[in-house]
Design a protein around this motif. Structure first.
Motif, short mmCIF file in Angstrom:
data_model
loop_
_atom_site.label_atom_id
_atom_site.label_comp_id
_atom_site.label_asym_id
_atom_site.label_seq_id
_atom_site.Cartn_x
_atom_site.Cartn_y
_atom_site.Cartn_z
N PRO A 1 46.67 40.25 52.72
CA PRO A 1 46.46 41.41 51.70
C PRO A 1 45.50 40.83 50.67
CG PRO A 1 48.80 40.33 51.73
CD PRO A 1 47.81 39.83 52.65
N SER A 2 45.01 41.85 49.66
CA SER A 2 44.07 41.50 48.93
C SER A 2 44.72 40.73 47.71
CB SER A 2 43.58 42.78 48.38
OG SER A 2 42.71 42.66 46.94
N GLY A 3 44.28 39.68 47.24
CA GLY A 3 44.50 38.69 46.14
C GLY A 3 45.32 37.66 46.70
N CYS A 4 45.53 37.57 48.02
CA CYS A 4 46.49 36.48 48.68
C CYS A 4 45.80 35.12 48.74
CB CYS A 4 47.16 36.54 50.18
SG CYS A 4 45.93 36.73 51.33
N GLY A 5 44.67 35.11 48.33
CA GLY A 5 43.78 33.66 48.16
C GLY A 5 42.92 33.29 49.31
N LYS A 6 42.35 34.20 50.01
CA LYS A 6 41.56 34.07 51.02
C LYS A 6 40.20 33.28 50.63
CE LYS A 6 41.71 38.07 52.59
NZ LYS A 6 42.46 38.59 51.65
N SER A 7 39.76 33.86 49.62
CA SER A 7 38.50 33.66 49.00
C SER A 7 38.83 32.19 48.36
CB SER A 7 37.82 34.64 48.22
OG SER A 7 37.52 35.60 48.62
N THR A 8 39.70 31.99 47.89
CA THR A 8 39.93 30.71 47.18
C THR A 8 39.91 29.59 48.11
OG1 THR A 8 41.12 32.09 45.40
CG2 THR A 8 41.69 29.28 45.54
N LEU A 9 40.51 29.87 49.36
CA LEU A 9 40.67 29.01 50.32
C LEU A 9 39.17 28.61 51.02
CD1 LEU A 9 42.24 26.89 51.93
CD2 LEU A 9 42.98 28.76 53.62
N1 LIG Z 1 37.94 32.38 38.90
C1 LIG Z 1 39.32 32.81 38.99
N2 LIG Z 1 40.27 32.85 37.58
C2 LIG Z 1 41.42 33.38 37.70
N3 LIG Z 1 42.12 33.80 38.82
C3 LIG Z 1 41.23 34.04 39.74
C4 LIG Z 1 39.85 33.51 39.87
N4 LIG Z 1 39.41 33.75 41.30
C5 LIG Z 1 40.32 34.53 41.77
N5 LIG Z 1 41.53 34.66 41.02
C6 LIG Z 1 42.97 35.21 41.18
O1 LIG Z 1 43.43 34.36 42.35
C7 LIG Z 1 44.26 35.16 43.43
C8 LIG Z 1 43.30 35.19 44.89
O2 LIG Z 1 42.15 35.38 44.65
P1 LIG Z 1 41.18 35.45 46.21
O3 LIG Z 1 39.82 36.10 45.54
O4 LIG Z 1 41.22 34.28 46.57
O5 LIG Z 1 42.06 36.54 47.00
P2 LIG Z 1 41.60 37.30 48.33
O6 LIG Z 1 42.68 37.08 49.22
O7 LIG Z 1 40.15 36.53 49.05
O8 LIG Z 1 41.28 38.59 48.03
P3 LIG Z 1 40.54 39.81 48.42
O9 LIG Z 1 41.06 40.15 50.02
O10 LIG Z 1 40.58 40.94 47.54
O11 LIG Z 1 39.06 39.48 48.39
C9 LIG Z 1 44.06 36.61 42.89
O12 LIG Z 1 45.44 36.98 42.25
C10 LIG Z 1 42.78 36.53 42.07
O13 LIG Z 1 43.07 37.40 41.03
#
Ligand SMILES: Nc1ncnc2c1ncn2[C@@H]1O[C@H](COP(=O)(O)OP(=O)(O)OP(=O)(O)O)[C@@H](O)[C@H]1O
Length: 228
Positions: free
Chosen positions: A35-43
């Motif tokens: 799901p959106s926001g679960c941290g995929k891009s962070t990883l």
């Molecule tokens: N630079 C940042 N500062 C603070 N919070 C952040 C930052 N980048 C991401 N987040 C938060 O960290 C969480 C994970 O974000 P991330 O972008 O890794 O999710 P995602 O799974 O890739 O989402 P999506 O599918 O929508 O791209 C989210 O709650 C987001 O709001």
């Protein structure tokens, strides 16, 4: 193998990844959905050595990463390339597409105009597009240049973070085809992040369904210890 082990990441005080482990095997397509926001891009950014985790380890082909961003060992840093969803945010608007593709080669002291031309051909960019800047080309054309740039240093691992989400079906097919041809030719490992389950089912050797925030963020597909 590109490997994250027990990685925890926090933005300010908010933990977005808690003890996550994931491996990307050479020669295979590993997919990450969730799901959106679960941290995929962070990883993805942690695995591309662009974001230092609060704790845990990342290793590239058995070598533990000790520095991040500009402090990362150059060989390790150039072993992993990351392609983003939004190419406009990923390029310097002052550069022509040729300069975009040539950037990593130049930055690593290996300018190679012939290779730049070959990469442009491989990604379907015609000569008239190569002299234009990002605002003079379409999203799909710019993403082709970003893919060419990502492949320029022949990375061992390629992370495609929603690479084709904003694009039409034919551009999606072209980009996925280029990545796949590169993977087959070089044995590189691919991590494909996407919400498009149809694409992932077709493309990936292994799909990891990521748990959301608050849930222990262990990939679910292969059980709670996916890489054990
Ligand atoms: N630079 C940042 N500062 C603070 N919070 C952040 C930052 N980048 C991401 N987040 C938060 O960290 C969480 C994970 O974000 P991330 O972008 O890794 O999710 P995602 O799974 O890739 O989402 P999506 O599918 O929508 O791209 C989210 O709650 C987001 O709001």
């Amino acid at each position: 193998m590109l490997e994250a082990k027990d990685v925890t990441v926090a933005y300010q005080r908010k933990i977005v990844l808690a003890d996550v482990s994931l491996s990307v095997e050479p020669g295979l397509v590993t997919a990450l959905s969730g799901p959106s926001g679960c941290g995929k891009s962070t990883l993805a950014r942690v695995l591309a050595l662009m974001l230092r985790p609060r704790s845990g380890q990342v290793s590239v082909d058995g070598v533990t990463v000790r520095g991040w961003r500009q402090r990362a060992d150059r060989r390790l840093r150039t072993s992993v390339a990351l392609i983003y969803q939004s190419p406009r945010q990923a390029v310097d608007p002052r550069l022509t597409l040729t300069e975009v593709i040539a950037e990593p080669l130049a930055a690593n002291g290996r300018p190679d105009p012939e290779r730049v031309r070959a990469l442009a051909r491989e990604t379907g960019l015609t000569d008239d597009l190569l002299t234009r800047r990002s605002h003079e080309v379409s999203e799909g054309q710019l993403q082709r240049a970003c893919l060419a740039r990502a492949l320029s240093l022949e990375p061992r691992y390629l992370i495609c973070d929603e690479m084709t989400t904003m694009l039409d079906a034919s551009t999606q097919a072209l980009l996925v085809g280029v990545v796949d041809a590169y993977r087959r030719r070089t044995g590189a490992g691919v991590l494909a992040i996407s919400h498009d389950t149809v694409l992932l089912d077709r493309w990936a050797d292994r799909v990891i369904d990521f748990a959301g925030p608050g849930v222990p963020a262990a990939p679910a597909a292969a059980g709670s210890t996916p890489d054990a």
